[in-house]
Design a protein around this motif. Structure first.
Motif, short mmCIF file in Angstrom:
data_model
loop_
_atom_site.label_atom_id
_atom_site.label_comp_id
_atom_site.label_asym_id
_atom_site.label_seq_id
_atom_site.Cartn_x
_atom_site.Cartn_y
_atom_site.Cartn_z
N ALA A 246 0.82 -1.21 0.00
CA ALA A 246 0.00 0.00 0.00
C ALA A 246 0.86 1.27 0.00
O ALA A 246 0.60 2.21 -0.76
N TYR A 247 1.87 1.32 0.85
CA TYR A 247 2.72 2.50 0.91
C TYR A 247 3.47 2.70 -0.40
O TYR A 247 3.60 3.83 -0.89
N ALA A 248 3.93 1.60 -1.01
CA ALA A 248 4.65 1.69 -2.27
C ALA A 248 3.75 2.24 -3.37
O ALA A 248 4.20 3.03 -4.21
N VAL A 272 12.55 8.49 -11.46
CA VAL A 272 12.15 8.52 -10.04
C VAL A 272 12.52 7.25 -9.30
O VAL A 272 12.33 7.17 -8.08
N LEU A 273 13.06 6.25 -9.99
CA LEU A 273 13.28 4.95 -9.37
C LEU A 273 14.23 5.01 -8.18
O LEU A 273 14.00 4.36 -7.15
N ALA A 274 15.30 5.79 -8.30
CA ALA A 274 16.26 5.89 -7.19
C ALA A 274 15.61 6.50 -5.96
O ALA A 274 15.82 6.03 -4.83
N ASP A 275 14.81 7.56 -6.16
CA ASP A 275 14.11 8.18 -5.04
C ASP A 275 13.08 7.23 -4.44
O ASP A 275 12.89 7.20 -3.22
N TYR A 276 12.43 6.47 -5.31
CA TYR A 276 11.43 5.49 -4.86
C TYR A 276 12.06 4.47 -3.91
O TYR A 276 11.57 4.22 -2.81
N ALA A 278 14.95 4.76 -2.32
CA ALA A 278 15.52 5.43 -1.14
C ALA A 278 14.45 5.71 -0.09
O ALA A 278 14.68 5.54 1.12
N GLU A 279 13.26 6.14 -0.54
CA GLU A 279 12.16 6.42 0.39
C GLU A 279 11.67 5.13 1.05
O GLU A 279 11.40 5.11 2.26
N LEU A 280 11.54 4.07 0.27
CA LEU A 280 11.14 2.79 0.85
C LEU A 280 12.15 2.33 1.89
O LEU A 280 11.79 1.91 3.00
N PHE A 281 13.43 2.40 1.52
CA PHE A 281 14.49 1.91 2.42
C PHE A 281 14.52 2.72 3.70
O PHE A 281 14.58 2.15 4.80
N ARG A 282 14.49 4.05 3.58
CA ARG A 282 14.65 4.92 4.76
C ARG A 282 13.40 4.95 5.62
O ARG A 282 13.48 4.89 6.86
#
Length: 366
Positions: A246-248, A272-276, A278-282
């Motif tokens: 859901a968050y993704a 946007v893939l790198a930001d995607y 990075a946000e998931l990871f962090r």
């Protein structure tokens, strides 16, 4: 058109997938004082939409004149906070009734004060029990119902005390609904508490991954309404890399929309893939990983290193040099935590997009 996607935790997004029916049904169920759903535990992994679901229900029920809604957070003062928040929402007549309860008073400055005799006898041996029983009786006299929501639950003395008293209020047929949300392991811990075995009979709602078909259709409709063009290949690709999380779904949609591109193609996704990731990871994966035991971490690292969409459980055991019984214990733990799934007999896969990549990249740091 404003960005319709919202990856903020706890906020009800404009595009709210696969949860509307759950919200509607639960709102209807708690209207009945005899409903088994008066006590409901909602569980799922981080980012599955637990807080959003609680928020949505809370907002809707708050609009009903015969309900008072109290949203609590975990802490040591659950019961005093509950009483204070009920008083804060009360009209003048109800305020006067509440002030007449022995143990509740209001200062000249309008500050609510709660006092009780610690030697007061009660079934739970809690000094708060007489207060809550009086509160429930007062609400019943005014024909008011009470909804209590508690997010991020864990088995603490304060929650155990509250839940034990709540059980008594239910037995006395007061119309009080309790919705609690938490991680699977926390919900299991609370239900297995010796004092709170009644929670084993409560209703449970598991927030499953979103349907990929629903995600695909929602992306298509949202981008179409926003005058954004997206081809079928790109649509399939972005759907797959959410993996039903859901968050993704919200995060990727938010990032793609924010590019401002009228044509969303593979180049836009690559942008946007790198930001995607990075946000998931962090924002999510790091906390999940830190909460794992050392053996759990070793298990997921082994899975990640073996690669592929699915990994055979027997191969994991061989790589870790552990017996089948040993592996099955940690397999079950990770399945219960919803970090992995068993798509077929003897095989495992990660439930979260790019989680294997995260584990390989970050395991040495923690």
């Amino acid at each position: 058109m404003k960005n319709p996607f919202n990856p903020s935790f706890g906020r009800v997004p404009k595009i709210y997938l696969d949860r509307e029916q759950t919200v509607h049904q639960l709102e209807e169920d708690i209207q009945d004082v005899d409903s088994p759903y008066l006590t409901t535990l909602i569980y799922g992994m981080r980012g599955s939409g637990k807080t959003t679901l609680l928020t949505d229900i809370s907002h809707d029920i708050r609009k009903r004149a015969d309900w008072i809604v109290v949203d609590l957070t975990m802490g040591d003062a659950l019961i005093p906070t509950l009483i204070e928040l009920v008083y804060k929402q009360a009209d003048s007549t109800l305020k006067n009734l509440l002030k007449s309860i022995d143990g509740i008073s209001v200062s000249a400055a309008g500050v609510l004060k709660i006092a009780y005799q610690r030697n007061q006898a009660s079934v739970t041996n809690s000094p708060h029990q007489p207060l809550l029983e009086s509160l429930a009786e007062t609400l019943q006299q005014r024909k008011l119902k009470l909804l209590i929501t508690i997010d991020e639950i864990s088995s603490t003395p304060a929650l155990r005390e509250f839940a034990a008293i709540y059980q008594i209020l239910l037995r006395n047929e007061y119309h009080i609904a309790l919705l609690m949300a938490g991680l699977p392991s926390k919900v299991s811990e609370l239900q297995n508490d010796d004092v709170l075995t009644f929670l084993l009979r409560s209703q449970r709602i598991y927030l499953e991954p979103l349907s990929l078909l629903t995600i695909k259709n929602s992306y298509r409709q949202a981008f179409s309404r926003g005058k954004r063009e997206i081809d079928e290949h790109t649509l399939n690709f972005i759907t797959k890399i959410t993996n039903g999380y859901a968050y993704a779904f919200q995060l990727l949609g938010f990032l793609l929309w924010r590019t401002g591109k009228s044509l969303i193609d593979q180049a836009t996704v690559d942008q946007v893939l790198a930001d995607y990731k990075a946000e998931l990871f962090r924002n999510v994966y790091l906390k999940m990983y830190q909460e794992l035991s050392p053996v759990d971490r070793k298990f997921v690292l082994t899975m990640a290193e073996l690669g592929g969409n699915t990994v055979k459980t027997s191969v994991i055991g061989t790589r870790m040099n552990k017996s089948k019984n040993y592996i099955s214990i940690y397999r079950r733990r990770l399945l219960d935590d919803q970090l992995i799934t068993a798509p077929s007999w003897g095989e495992l896969s990660f439930t979260l997009p790019f989680f294997a990549e995260f584990v390989i990249e970050y395991h040495d740091l923690y």
